[in-house]
Scaffold this motif. Structure first.
Motif, PDB file in Angstrom:
ATOM      1  N   ASN A 238       0.851  -1.191   0.000  1.00 47.23           N
ATOM      2  CA  ASN A 238       0.000   0.000   0.000  1.00 47.23           C
ATOM      3  C   ASN A 238       0.881   1.232   0.000  1.00 47.23           C
ATOM      4  O   ASN A 238       2.115   1.132   0.081  1.00 47.23           O
ATOM      5  CB  ASN A 238      -0.914  -0.006   1.237  1.00 47.23           C
ATOM      6  CG  ASN A 238      -1.806  -1.239   1.293  1.00 47.23           C
ATOM      7  OD1 ASN A 238      -2.659  -1.435   0.441  1.00 47.23           O
ATOM      8  ND2 ASN A 238      -1.588  -2.099   2.294  1.00 47.23           N
ATOM      9  N   GLN A 239       0.248   2.388  -0.101  1.00 46.44           N
ATOM     10  CA  GLN A 239       0.995   3.642  -0.069  1.00 46.44           C
ATOM     11  C   GLN A 239       0.478   4.501   1.083  1.00 46.44           C
ATOM     12  O   GLN A 239      -0.722   4.505   1.383  1.00 46.44           O
ATOM     13  CB  GLN A 239       0.840   4.428  -1.383  1.00 46.44           C
ATOM     14  CG  GLN A 239       1.434   3.741  -2.604  1.00 46.44           C
ATOM     15  CD  GLN A 239       0.495   2.740  -3.226  1.00 46.44           C
ATOM     16  OE1 GLN A 239      -0.694   2.999  -3.375  1.00 46.44           O
ATOM     17  NE2 GLN A 239       1.018   1.579  -3.604  1.00 46.44           N
ATOM     18  N   SER A 240       1.393   5.246   1.696  1.00 43.25           N
ATOM     19  CA  SER A 240       0.998   6.143   2.772  1.00 43.25           C
ATOM     20  C   SER A 240       1.981   7.302   2.847  1.00 43.25           C
ATOM     21  O   SER A 240       3.169   7.139   2.547  1.00 43.25           O
ATOM     22  CB  SER A 240       0.959   5.410   4.114  1.00 43.25           C
ATOM     23  OG  SER A 240       0.582   6.276   5.157  1.00 43.25           O
ATOM     24  N   GLY A 241       1.492   8.451   3.235  1.00 44.57           N
ATOM     25  CA  GLY A 241       2.349   9.627   3.389  1.00 44.57           C
ATOM     26  C   GLY A 241       1.521  10.857   3.682  1.00 44.57           C
ATOM     27  O   GLY A 241       0.288  10.841   3.552  1.00 44.57           O
ATOM     28  N   LEU A 242       2.170  11.916   4.077  1.00 42.88           N
ATOM     29  CA  LEU A 242       1.466  13.153   4.385  1.00 42.88           C
ATOM     30  C   LEU A 242       0.963  13.812   3.109  1.00 42.88           C
ATOM     31  O   LEU A 242       1.695  13.927   2.123  1.00 42.88           O
ATOM     32  CB  LEU A 242       2.374  14.119   5.142  1.00 42.88           C
ATOM     33  CG  LEU A 242       2.709  13.739   6.585  1.00 42.88           C
ATOM     34  CD1 LEU A 242       3.694  14.744   7.180  1.00 42.88           C
ATOM     35  CD2 LEU A 242       1.449  13.672   7.440  1.00 42.88           C
ATOM     36  N   ILE A 243      -0.294  14.235   3.138  1.00 40.83           N
ATOM     37  CA  ILE A 243      -0.883  14.953   2.006  1.00 40.83           C
ATOM     38  C   ILE A 243      -1.676  16.142   2.544  1.00 40.83           C
ATOM     39  O   ILE A 243      -1.913  16.268   3.742  1.00 40.83           O
ATOM     40  CB  ILE A 243      -1.810  14.037   1.161  1.00 40.83           C
ATOM     41  CG1 ILE A 243      -2.888  13.375   2.044  1.00 40.83           C
ATOM     42  CG2 ILE A 243      -1.004  12.983   0.437  1.00 40.83           C
ATOM     43  CD1 ILE A 243      -4.151  14.124   2.230  1.00 40.83           C
ATOM     44  N   ASN A 244      -2.091  17.012   1.632  1.00 35.52           N
ATOM     45  CA  ASN A 244      -2.917  18.155   2.000  1.00 35.52           C
ATOM     46  C   ASN A 244      -4.348  17.917   1.528  1.00 35.52           C
ATOM     47  O   ASN A 244      -4.572  17.431   0.420  1.00 35.52           O
ATOM     48  CB  ASN A 244      -2.368  19.440   1.371  1.00 35.52           C
ATOM     49  CG  ASN A 244      -1.022  19.816   1.949  1.00 35.52           C
ATOM     50  OD1 ASN A 244      -0.854  19.827   3.170  1.00 35.52           O
ATOM     51  ND2 ASN A 244      -0.050  20.100   1.092  1.00 35.52           N
ATOM     52  N   ALA A 245      -5.290  18.252   2.379  1.00 34.07           N
ATOM     53  CA  ALA A 245      -6.702  18.167   2.030  1.00 34.07           C
ATOM     54  C   ALA A 245      -7.387  19.435   2.517  1.00 34.07           C
ATOM     55  O   ALA A 245      -6.793  20.226   3.267  1.00 34.07           O
ATOM     56  CB  ALA A 245      -7.345  16.928   2.644  1.00 34.07           C
ATOM     57  N   ARG A 246      -8.647  19.627   2.103  1.00 33.20           N
ATOM     58  CA  ARG A 246      -9.347  20.869   2.444  1.00 33.20           C
ATOM     59  C   ARG A 246     -10.815  20.608   2.735  1.00 33.20           C
ATOM     60  O   ARG A 246     -11.510  20.003   1.917  1.00 33.20           O
ATOM     61  CB  ARG A 246      -9.256  21.871   1.281  1.00 33.20           C
ATOM     62  CG  ARG A 246      -7.850  22.315   0.922  1.00 33.20           C
ATOM     63  CD  ARG A 246      -7.797  23.028  -0.413  1.00 33.20           C
ATOM     64  NE  ARG A 246      -8.061  22.127  -1.535  1.00 33.20           N
ATOM     65  CZ  ARG A 246      -7.983  22.479  -2.819  1.00 33.20           C
ATOM     66  NH1 ARG A 246      -7.659  23.723  -3.133  1.00 33.20           N
ATOM     67  NH2 ARG A 246      -8.242  21.612  -3.771  1.00 33.20           N
ATOM     68  N   ASN A 247     -11.274  21.055   3.907  1.00 34.33           N
ATOM     69  CA  ASN A 247     -12.710  21.210   4.100  1.00 34.33           C
ATOM     70  C   ASN A 247     -13.145  22.423   3.294  1.00 34.33           C
ATOM     71  O   ASN A 247     -12.368  23.379   3.112  1.00 34.33           O
ATOM     72  CB  ASN A 247     -13.045  21.452   5.573  1.00 34.33           C
ATOM     73  CG  ASN A 247     -12.719  20.268   6.462  1.00 34.33           C
ATOM     74  OD1 ASN A 247     -12.817  19.116   6.043  1.00 34.33           O
ATOM     75  ND2 ASN A 247     -12.338  20.530   7.698  1.00 34.33           N
ATOM     76  N   VAL A 248     -14.367  22.408   2.806  1.00 32.72           N
ATOM     77  CA  VAL A 248     -14.917  23.550   2.067  1.00 32.72           C
ATOM     78  C   VAL A 248     -16.092  24.105   2.879  1.00 32.72           C
ATOM     79  O   VAL A 248     -17.010  23.361   3.228  1.00 32.72           O
ATOM     80  CB  VAL A 248     -15.381  23.134   0.659  1.00 32.72           C
ATOM     81  CG1 VAL A 248     -15.842  24.356  -0.127  1.00 32.72           C
ATOM     82  CG2 VAL A 248     -14.254  22.414  -0.089  1.00 32.72           C
ATOM     83  N   ILE A 249     -16.046  25.405   3.177  1.00 27.51           N
ATOM     84  CA  ILE A 249     -17.015  26.011   4.099  1.00 27.51           C
ATOM     85  C   ILE A 249     -17.665  27.230   3.458  1.00 27.51           C
ATOM     86  O   ILE A 249     -16.973  28.165   3.045  1.00 27.51           O
ATOM     87  CB  ILE A 249     -16.334  26.449   5.407  1.00 27.51           C
ATOM     88  CG1 ILE A 249     -15.570  25.277   6.044  1.00 27.51           C
ATOM     89  CG2 ILE A 249     -17.358  27.016   6.392  1.00 27.51           C
ATOM     90  CD1 ILE A 249     -14.661  25.691   7.187  1.00 27.51           C
ATOM     91  N   ALA A 250     -18.992  27.229   3.385  1.00 30.38           N
ATOM     92  CA  ALA A 250     -19.757  28.404   2.952  1.00 30.38           C
ATOM     93  C   ALA A 250     -20.486  28.969   4.167  1.00 30.38           C
ATOM     94  O   ALA A 250     -21.029  28.215   4.978  1.00 30.38           O
ATOM     95  CB  ALA A 250     -20.752  28.038   1.864  1.00 30.38           C
ATOM     96  N   THR A 251     -20.510  30.295   4.298  1.00 27.37           N
ATOM     97  CA  THR A 251     -21.039  30.935   5.504  1.00 27.37           C
ATOM     98  C   THR A 251     -22.106  31.958   5.175  1.00 27.37           C
ATOM     99  O   THR A 251     -21.934  32.775   4.262  1.00 27.37           O
ATOM    100  CB  THR A 251     -19.903  31.627   6.286  1.00 27.37           C
ATOM    101  OG1 THR A 251     -18.905  30.647   6.641  1.00 27.37           O
ATOM    102  CG2 THR A 251     -20.429  32.283   7.555  1.00 27.37           C
ATOM    103  N   ILE A 252     -23.215  31.896   5.915  1.00 29.39           N
ATOM    104  CA  ILE A 252     -24.230  32.949   5.896  1.00 29.39           C
ATOM    105  C   ILE A 252     -24.280  33.534   7.299  1.00 29.39           C
ATOM    106  O   ILE A 252     -24.607  32.841   8.267  1.00 29.39           O
ATOM    107  CB  ILE A 252     -25.618  32.406   5.491  1.00 29.39           C
ATOM    108  CG1 ILE A 252     -25.597  31.904   4.048  1.00 29.39           C
ATOM    109  CG2 ILE A 252     -26.689  33.483   5.672  1.00 29.39           C
ATOM    110  CD1 ILE A 252     -26.900  31.261   3.600  1.00 29.39           C
ATOM    111  N   LYS A 253     -23.917  34.809   7.426  1.00 34.70           N
ATOM    112  CA  LYS A 253     -23.837  35.456   8.732  1.00 34.70           C
ATOM    113  C   LYS A 253     -25.216  35.603   9.360  1.00 34.70           C
ATOM    114  O   LYS A 253     -26.202  35.930   8.685  1.00 34.70           O
ATOM    115  CB  LYS A 253     -23.198  36.840   8.605  1.00 34.70           C
ATOM    116  CG  LYS A 253     -21.705  36.817   8.321  1.00 34.70           C
ATOM    117  CD  LYS A 253     -20.910  36.360   9.535  1.00 34.70           C
ATOM    118  CE  LYS A 253     -19.407  36.471   9.282  1.00 34.70           C
ATOM    119  NZ  LYS A 253     -18.632  35.960  10.433  1.00 34.70           N
ATOM    120  N   GLY A 254     -25.276  35.378  10.664  1.00 34.27           N
ATOM    121  CA  GLY A 254     -26.521  35.525  11.389  1.00 34.27           C
ATOM    122  C   GLY A 254     -26.939  36.978  11.510  1.00 34.27           C
ATOM    123  O   GLY A 254     -26.101  37.882  11.604  1.00 34.27           O
TER     124      GLY A 254
END
Length: 485
Positions: A238-254
């Motif tokens: 198998n393969q393993s190593g450090l990678i970069n990922a991203r949560n994606v966040i959309a915001t509507i202010k209260g």
């Protein structure tokens, strides 16, 4: 007498020119009409599965999915950002599993479970450990030391009444704890379906190879083991190593309490054997369309709403853990007032309280208002369980209350869970639209409530809550139990 009359006249003009906020029933009607007429949940999921494929965290396809959803929410006119994080990624390589008596082993269809070692080459006796629970190891002390544990992924027919199952990763952890040098997990789905998923409770590499074999092969092996010793050779890379990922966040202010947040999220990532249309395309793309619906109607409830595409859920809740850890570190965790988790959700008949019975009255009341819009599908069924292994978990461990839709989906689709048949042909458009309709209504009700149905628990109350829902052992096995006895 002219001055009071003039002031009254001016007041009337000002009041008549000030936009008046719709009552909740009116908002629910607007949400219903918008989703029925313009929902894009099904169509965008179809496009993504066709043009991107799977959405494995850390892969090229995973990055494309992050960008796709970011751009989509931008096109809806929303304020969108990435939340980048670095993780140890895992991807499968080669696998060969042979099973049989010494000298006569034959290849058996199998699939590697995630976070198995980068390289493994073992040859050892197989020991049937039944359900792979603590009771099974207590009944056979030392039985798997230096051997390969064979366990069923579910609870076997004929097991003692009330037997509580564990996640595949927890069963793997128990096998390691008891000295096994490998684990073979039998799937519970007919027709040789092979299941993948993580075998690690931490999201890090485990020390032993973990594989899944089909139900028919596995049950036949159990029968053979009753009369003769069987052995397995497991060769994998198998393969393993450090990678970069991203949560994606959309915001509507209260509009009134902008520092208070209600989060609705679904994990965007999927396993790589298929396109992850059900797990979790139907959930995450419903969240996308909930964001589109709020933007189209210019809804601005009292509290800030964040629509989140979590990455890394399949490999250990990596994206949601990162979000929560950041909120704890920067002191904003108390701003997160509620979480709605959308994981393999569709065609809701009600909502869960996340194990918080004091919230039941709120969900029942709002549910009646949803039924006033559509009682043919939505049945206002309120459940009160609390569980693990999805993106609500890191929030729940900090005392944040959560809810999820109670889905009424065709049970047959779950046979393709984590397997090579989880493709778009399983998706029902009407069920996705129903989820967008009813979940958007409940989300708005939470974010706009004068008083939320329940509050964040402090540390002592969180501990008691988890113990009360029999989650302590599972969290201890997973290394997430932070309290000392």
């Amino acid at each position: 007498m002219k001055k009071p009359i003039l002031l009254l006249f001016v007041s009337v003009i000002i009041f008549s020119c000030t936009p008046q906020k719709d009552d909740r029933a009116t908002v629910f009607q607007k949400i219903n009409e918008e989703a029925l007429a313009n929902s894009k949940a099904y169509e965008t999921l179809e496009e993504a599965t066709r043009t991107i494929g799977h959405r494995l965290t850390g892969s090229e396809e995973g990055a494309k999915a992050e960008e796709y959803t970011y751009n989509l929410m931008k096109s809806y006119g929303l304020e969108v950002e990435y939340q980048p994080f670095e993780v140890e990624s895992w991807s499968r390589g080669e696998l060969e599993v042979k099973i049989g008596p010494k000298g006569r082993k034959e290849a058996v269809p199998s699939v590697t479970l995630a976070h198995s070692p980068v390289e493994a080459d073992i040859n050892a006796a197989i020991v049937d450990m039944g359900n792979g629970l603590e009771a099974d190891y207590e009944a056979k002390p030392g039985a798997v030391e230096g051997k390969i544990a064979l366990v069923y992924i579910g609870v076997l027919p004929g097991s003692p009444q009330g037997t509580q199952n564990l996640h595949r990763s927890e069963k793997t952890a128990l096998a390691i704890k008891n000295g096994a040098i490998g684990i073979i997990i039998i799937n519970q789905v007919d027709d040789g379906v092979l299941l993948t998923g993580t075998a690690s409770v931490t999201g890090s590499l485990i020390d032993i190879p973990a594989v899944c074999i089909g139900k028919e092969d596995g049950m036949a092996l159990k029968e053979t083991l009753k009369n003769s010793q069987q052995y397995a050779e497991i060769h994998m890379t198998n393969q393993s190593g450090l990678i970069n990922a991203r949560n994606v966040i959309a915001t509507i202010k209260g509009s009134e309490f902008p520092d208070e947040k209600v989060i609705v999220g679904g994990h965007l990532d999927s396993w790589d054997l298929a396109t992850g249309a059900i797990d979790n395309g139907i959930g995450s793309f419903a969240v996308l369309d909930m964001a589109r619906t709020f933007a189209a109607l210019d809804l601005q409830p009292k509290r800030t709403v964040q629509f989140v595409m979590f990455m890394g859920e399949e490999e250990g809740l990596l994206g949601s853990r990162y979000m929560v850890n950041q909120a704890v570190a920067n002191g904003t965790i108390d701003q997160i007032k509620y979480v709605m988790n959308q994981d393999m959700s569709g065609n809701p008949v009600g909502f869960g309280t996340g194990g918080r019975p004091e919230a039941e009255a709120f969900f029942k009341t709002v549910g009646l208002e949803i039924m006033a819009v559509d009682s043919s599908t939505f049945k206002n069924q309120v459940s009160n369980g609390a569980g693990l292994h999805s993106d609500h978990q890191p929030f729940m461990l900090q005392g944040v209350p959560y809810t999820s839709p109670s889905s009424n989906l065709d049970r047959s689709i779950y046979g393709c869970y984590h397997s090579d048949c989880d493709d778009f042909d399983l998706v029902n458009r009407e069920h996705m639209v129903n989820n967008v309709r009813f979940s958007s209504m409940m989300l708005y009700a939470l974010a706009d409530a004068e008083k939320l149905p329940t509050e964040k628990l402090d540390d002592a109350a969180t501990k008691a809550f988890l113990e009360g829902h029999n989650l302590k052992l599972k969290l201890q096995i997973g290394g997430d139990w932070r309290w000392e006895d």
